[in-house]
Design an enzyme around this catalytic site. Structure first.
Site, PDB file in Angstrom:
ATOM      1  N   GLU A 119       0.760  -1.370   0.106  1.00 51.10           N
ATOM      2  CA  GLU A 119       0.085  -0.002   0.153  1.00 51.10           C
ATOM      3  C   GLU A 119       0.869   1.142  -0.009  1.00 51.10           C
ATOM      4  O   GLU A 119       2.341   1.429   0.139  1.00 51.10           O
ATOM      5  CB  GLU A 119      -0.875   0.041   1.311  1.00 51.10           C
ATOM      6  CG  GLU A 119      -0.096  -0.063   2.441  1.00 51.10           C
ATOM      7  CD  GLU A 119      -0.798   0.984   3.694  1.00 51.10           C
ATOM      8  OE1 GLU A 119      -1.179   1.821   3.515  1.00 51.10           O
ATOM      9  OE2 GLU A 119      -1.161   0.066   4.736  1.00 51.10           O
ATOM     10  N   LYS A 141      -5.254  11.014   0.960  1.00 49.93           N
ATOM     11  CA  LYS A 141      -5.509   9.651   1.325  1.00 49.93           C
ATOM     12  C   LYS A 141      -6.721   8.978   0.846  1.00 49.93           C
ATOM     13  O   LYS A 141      -7.634   9.601   0.885  1.00 49.93           O
ATOM     14  CB  LYS A 141      -5.522   9.648   3.020  1.00 49.93           C
ATOM     15  CG  LYS A 141      -5.791   8.314   3.411  1.00 49.93           C
ATOM     16  CD  LYS A 141      -5.734   8.377   5.132  1.00 49.93           C
ATOM     17  CE  LYS A 141      -6.260   7.200   5.925  1.00 49.93           C
ATOM     18  NZ  LYS A 141      -6.473   7.424   7.314  1.00 49.93           N
ATOM     19  N   VAL A 150      -5.503   0.311   2.757  1.00 51.81           N
ATOM     20  CA  VAL A 150      -5.862  -0.957   2.786  1.00 51.81           C
ATOM     21  C   VAL A 150      -6.892  -1.286   1.966  1.00 51.81           C
ATOM     22  O   VAL A 150      -6.929  -2.299   1.053  1.00 51.81           O
ATOM     23  CB  VAL A 150      -5.772  -1.611   4.192  1.00 51.81           C
ATOM     24  CG1 VAL A 150      -6.496  -3.403   4.191  1.00 51.81           C
ATOM     25  CG2 VAL A 150      -4.768  -1.779   4.934  1.00 51.81           C
ATOM     26  N   ASP A 191     -16.827   5.812  13.802  1.00 46.81           N
ATOM     27  CA  ASP A 191     -15.798   5.652  12.894  1.00 46.81           C
ATOM     28  C   ASP A 191     -15.185   4.181  12.805  1.00 46.81           C
ATOM     29  O   ASP A 191     -14.535   3.846  13.954  1.00 46.81           O
ATOM     30  CB  ASP A 191     -14.528   6.469  13.725  1.00 46.81           C
ATOM     31  CG  ASP A 191     -13.399   6.775  12.594  1.00 46.81           C
ATOM     32  OD1 ASP A 191     -13.226   6.157  11.549  1.00 46.81           O
ATOM     33  OD2 ASP A 191     -12.361   7.667  12.858  1.00 46.81           O
ATOM     34  N   SER A 234     -13.297   1.828   9.882  1.00 44.09           N
ATOM     35  CA  SER A 234     -12.552   1.916   8.767  1.00 44.09           C
ATOM     36  C   SER A 234     -13.230   1.008   7.419  1.00 44.09           C
ATOM     37  O   SER A 234     -13.569  -0.076   7.754  1.00 44.09           O
ATOM     38  CB  SER A 234     -11.069   1.294   9.034  1.00 44.09           C
ATOM     39  OG  SER A 234     -10.516   1.401   7.679  1.00 44.09           O
ATOM     40  N   ALA A 235     -13.086   1.675   6.482  1.00 38.78           N
ATOM     41  CA  ALA A 235     -13.580   0.913   5.157  1.00 38.78           C
ATOM     42  C   ALA A 235     -12.844  -0.266   4.761  1.00 38.78           C
ATOM     43  O   ALA A 235     -13.155  -0.980   4.056  1.00 38.78           O
ATOM     44  CB  ALA A 235     -13.798   1.764   4.195  1.00 38.78           C
ATOM     45  N   ASP A 236     -11.549  -0.386   5.510  1.00 37.49           N
ATOM     46  CA  ASP A 236     -10.840  -1.626   5.345  1.00 37.49           C
ATOM     47  C   ASP A 236     -11.552  -2.865   5.686  1.00 37.49           C
ATOM     48  O   ASP A 236     -11.303  -3.808   4.986  1.00 37.49           O
ATOM     49  CB  ASP A 236      -9.435  -1.460   6.377  1.00 37.49           C
ATOM     50  CG  ASP A 236      -8.646  -0.439   5.825  1.00 37.49           C
ATOM     51  OD1 ASP A 236      -8.676   0.055   4.886  1.00 37.49           O
ATOM     52  OD2 ASP A 236      -7.572  -0.280   6.636  1.00 37.49           O
ATOM     53  N   LYS A 261      -4.255  -1.873  14.186  1.00 38.91           N
ATOM     54  CA  LYS A 261      -3.352  -1.029  14.898  1.00 38.91           C
ATOM     55  C   LYS A 261      -3.975  -0.948  16.495  1.00 38.91           C
ATOM     56  O   LYS A 261      -5.155  -0.881  16.576  1.00 38.91           O
ATOM     57  CB  LYS A 261      -3.405   0.415  14.444  1.00 38.91           C
ATOM     58  CG  LYS A 261      -2.291   0.499  13.256  1.00 38.91           C
ATOM     59  CD  LYS A 261      -2.642   1.710  12.351  1.00 38.91           C
ATOM     60  CE  LYS A 261      -4.004   1.405  11.423  1.00 38.91           C
ATOM     61  NZ  LYS A 261      -4.249   2.384  10.655  1.00 38.91           N
TER      62      LYS A 261
HETATM   63  N1  PSU Z   1      -0.951   0.746   9.200  1.00 36.03           N
HETATM   64  C1  PSU Z   1       0.205   1.486   9.302  1.00 36.03           C
HETATM   65  N2  PSU Z   1       0.341   2.522   8.908  1.00 36.03           N
HETATM   66  C2  PSU Z   1      -0.687   3.178   8.249  1.00 36.03           C
HETATM   67  C3  PSU Z   1      -1.774   2.523   8.001  1.00 36.03           C
HETATM   68  C4  PSU Z   1      -1.861   1.097   8.557  1.00 36.03           C
HETATM   69  O1  PSU Z   1       1.228   0.911   9.871  1.00 36.03           O
HETATM   70  O2  PSU Z   1      -0.406   4.413   7.751  1.00 36.03           O
HETATM   71  C5  PSU Z   1      -3.039   3.026   7.251  1.00 36.03           C
HETATM   72  C6  PSU Z   1      -3.559   1.929   6.195  1.00 36.03           C
HETATM   73  O3  PSU Z   1      -3.358   2.367   4.827  1.00 36.03           O
HETATM   74  C7  PSU Z   1      -4.845   1.830   6.701  1.00 36.03           C
HETATM   75  C8  PSU Z   1      -5.223   3.184   6.989  1.00 36.03           C
HETATM   76  O4  PSU Z   1      -5.605   1.230   5.446  1.00 36.03           O
HETATM   77  O5  PSU Z   1      -4.021   3.505   8.067  1.00 36.03           O
HETATM   78  C9  PSU Z   1      -6.594   3.196   8.030  1.00 36.03           C
HETATM   79  O6  PSU Z   1      -7.014   4.431   8.011  1.00 36.03           O
HETATM   80  P1  PSU Z   1      -8.503   4.665   8.533  1.00 36.03           P
HETATM   81  O7  PSU Z   1      -8.567   4.121   9.883  1.00 36.03           O
HETATM   82  O8  PSU Z   1      -8.889   6.151   8.337  1.00 36.03           O
HETATM   83  O9  PSU Z   1      -9.590   4.066   7.574  1.00 36.03           O
HETATM   84 MN    MN Z   2     -12.310   6.494   9.828  1.00 38.05          MN
END
Ligand code: PSU
Ligand code: MN
Length: 310
Positions: free
Chosen positions: A27, A89, A109, A141, A143-145, A162
């Site tokens: 990614e 992003k 992701v 909140d 994530s769309a992941d 995380k």
């Molecule tokens: N894991 C890491 N560093 C990052 C991310 C994940 O170690 O920067 C990123 C990934 O791209 C993941 C995104 O898809 O954070 C998730 O962001 P959000 O919670 O806004 O969906």
């Molecule tokens: Mn989010």
């Protein structure tokens, strides 16, 4: 034919596809938003090299000038890692905007899975997936992941969600979406910066061969969607649960007092934890992604040999 993402392949990736070589997607949000400069650029190259050292081909994914790409040039990696350039992003909903406006965007992701699947790439290595944020019962909140894992056929190797997230809620959500979560050589969910947690995993596999088998069985049986492989961070760089939890608490308070939310939250927390831990979290982050890239290359190689000998 149904419409699908129109993408561009680097020569290295196009050649690998023709030759049926193992390919691992990477990614780009981690490059543009997850790590500081110059470590982001160094890590981007180190990950690609780690995959090549395993005789697989890296396909770093991003949108450049509105074109979804599988495989990036040195110049493109430099552009994405340049802190002077504001790179969007991109999660699933942002993709049409970046394509229509012909701008650069770093893929999360979710969007990396989408573009990898369109390219026919089955394995993807990242650091930590996004998930259900703490307080999601109030702020929604999520994530769309997670939804992408529920629908797109790619195996994602990570070091766990995380640790800034609500991990039990994230695990529940993955179960609801029907996503298998595999512990690689471990029985409990790893927590990104720490090797273990008190969340037991029901599916442990000890080899890349078995993981490739599980993925193949899933997709051969028409069970659409991703597979999540949780690979614990290497022992020598892990951070103990107490220390990281205190840093996360502190970072969450900073985010709340500065009204940080939405897509800015994850990058803000990662950066703030890096300061609080005096760079230790950054060292750990780099090591765990590289560890994941290597396992992903092994899984990709097993998938290729399974198709050759079928
Ligand atoms: N894991 C890491 N560093 C990052 C991310 C994940 O170690 O920067 C990123 C990934 O791209 C993941 C995104 O898809 O954070 C998730 O962001 P959000 O919670 O806004 O969906
Ligand atoms: Mn989010």
């Amino acid at each position: 034919m149904t419409n699908q993402i129109k993408l561009h392949y680097s020569d290295e990736v196009a050649t690998a596809i023709k030759a049926n070589k193992p390919i691992v997607a990477l990614e780009s949000t981690i490059i543009s938003h997850g790590l500081p400069y110059p470590e982001n650029l160094e890590t981007a190259h180190a990950l690609e090299d780690a995959i090549r050292s395993k005789n697989a081909v890296p396909a770093t994914i991003a949108v450049m000038d509105g074109i979804p790409k599988a495989g990036l040039s040195h110049d493109e990696l430099a552009r994405l890692s340049n802190p002077q350039i504001d790179t969007l992003k991109l999660s699933r909903r942002d993709l049409p905007f970046a394509i229509s406006k012909k701008i650069d965007g770093a893929t999360t992701v979710a969007t990396t899975m989408m573009i990898a699947a369109a390219a026919g790439i089955k394995v993807f290595a990242t650091g930590g997936i996004g998930g259900v944020h703490r307080g999601a019962d109030q702020n929604f909140d999520i994530s769309a992941d997670l939804t992408e894992l529920g629908q797109t056929d790619v195996a994602v190797v990570c070091a766990g969600p995380k640790a800034i997230l609500d991990i039990p809620a994230t695990m529940e959500y993955l179960e609801t979406l029907g996503v298998p979560v595999i512990g690689y050589q471990c029985d409990a969910m790893p927590l990104f910066w720490s090797r273990a947690s008190d969340l037991a995993l029901e599916c442990r596999l000890d080899s890349a061969r078995e993981i490739a088998d599980l993925c193949q069985c899933k997709w051969d049986n028409g069970l659409a969607g991703g597979v999540l492989i949780a690979n614990p961070i290497p022992k020598d760089v892990e951070i103990s649960g107490d220390i990281i939890e205190a840093a996360i608490d502190h970072a969450l308070h900073q985010a709340a007092s500065q009204n940080i939310s939405g897509k800015a939250l994850t990058p803000f927390l990662l950066d703030s934890i890096r300061h609080i831990t005096d760079g230790h979290s950054l060292k750990a982050n780099k090591a765990l992604v590289e560890n994941n890239a290597i396992l992903a290359a092994e899984i990709a190689a097993e998938m290729v040999s399974a198709t050759v000998f079928k």
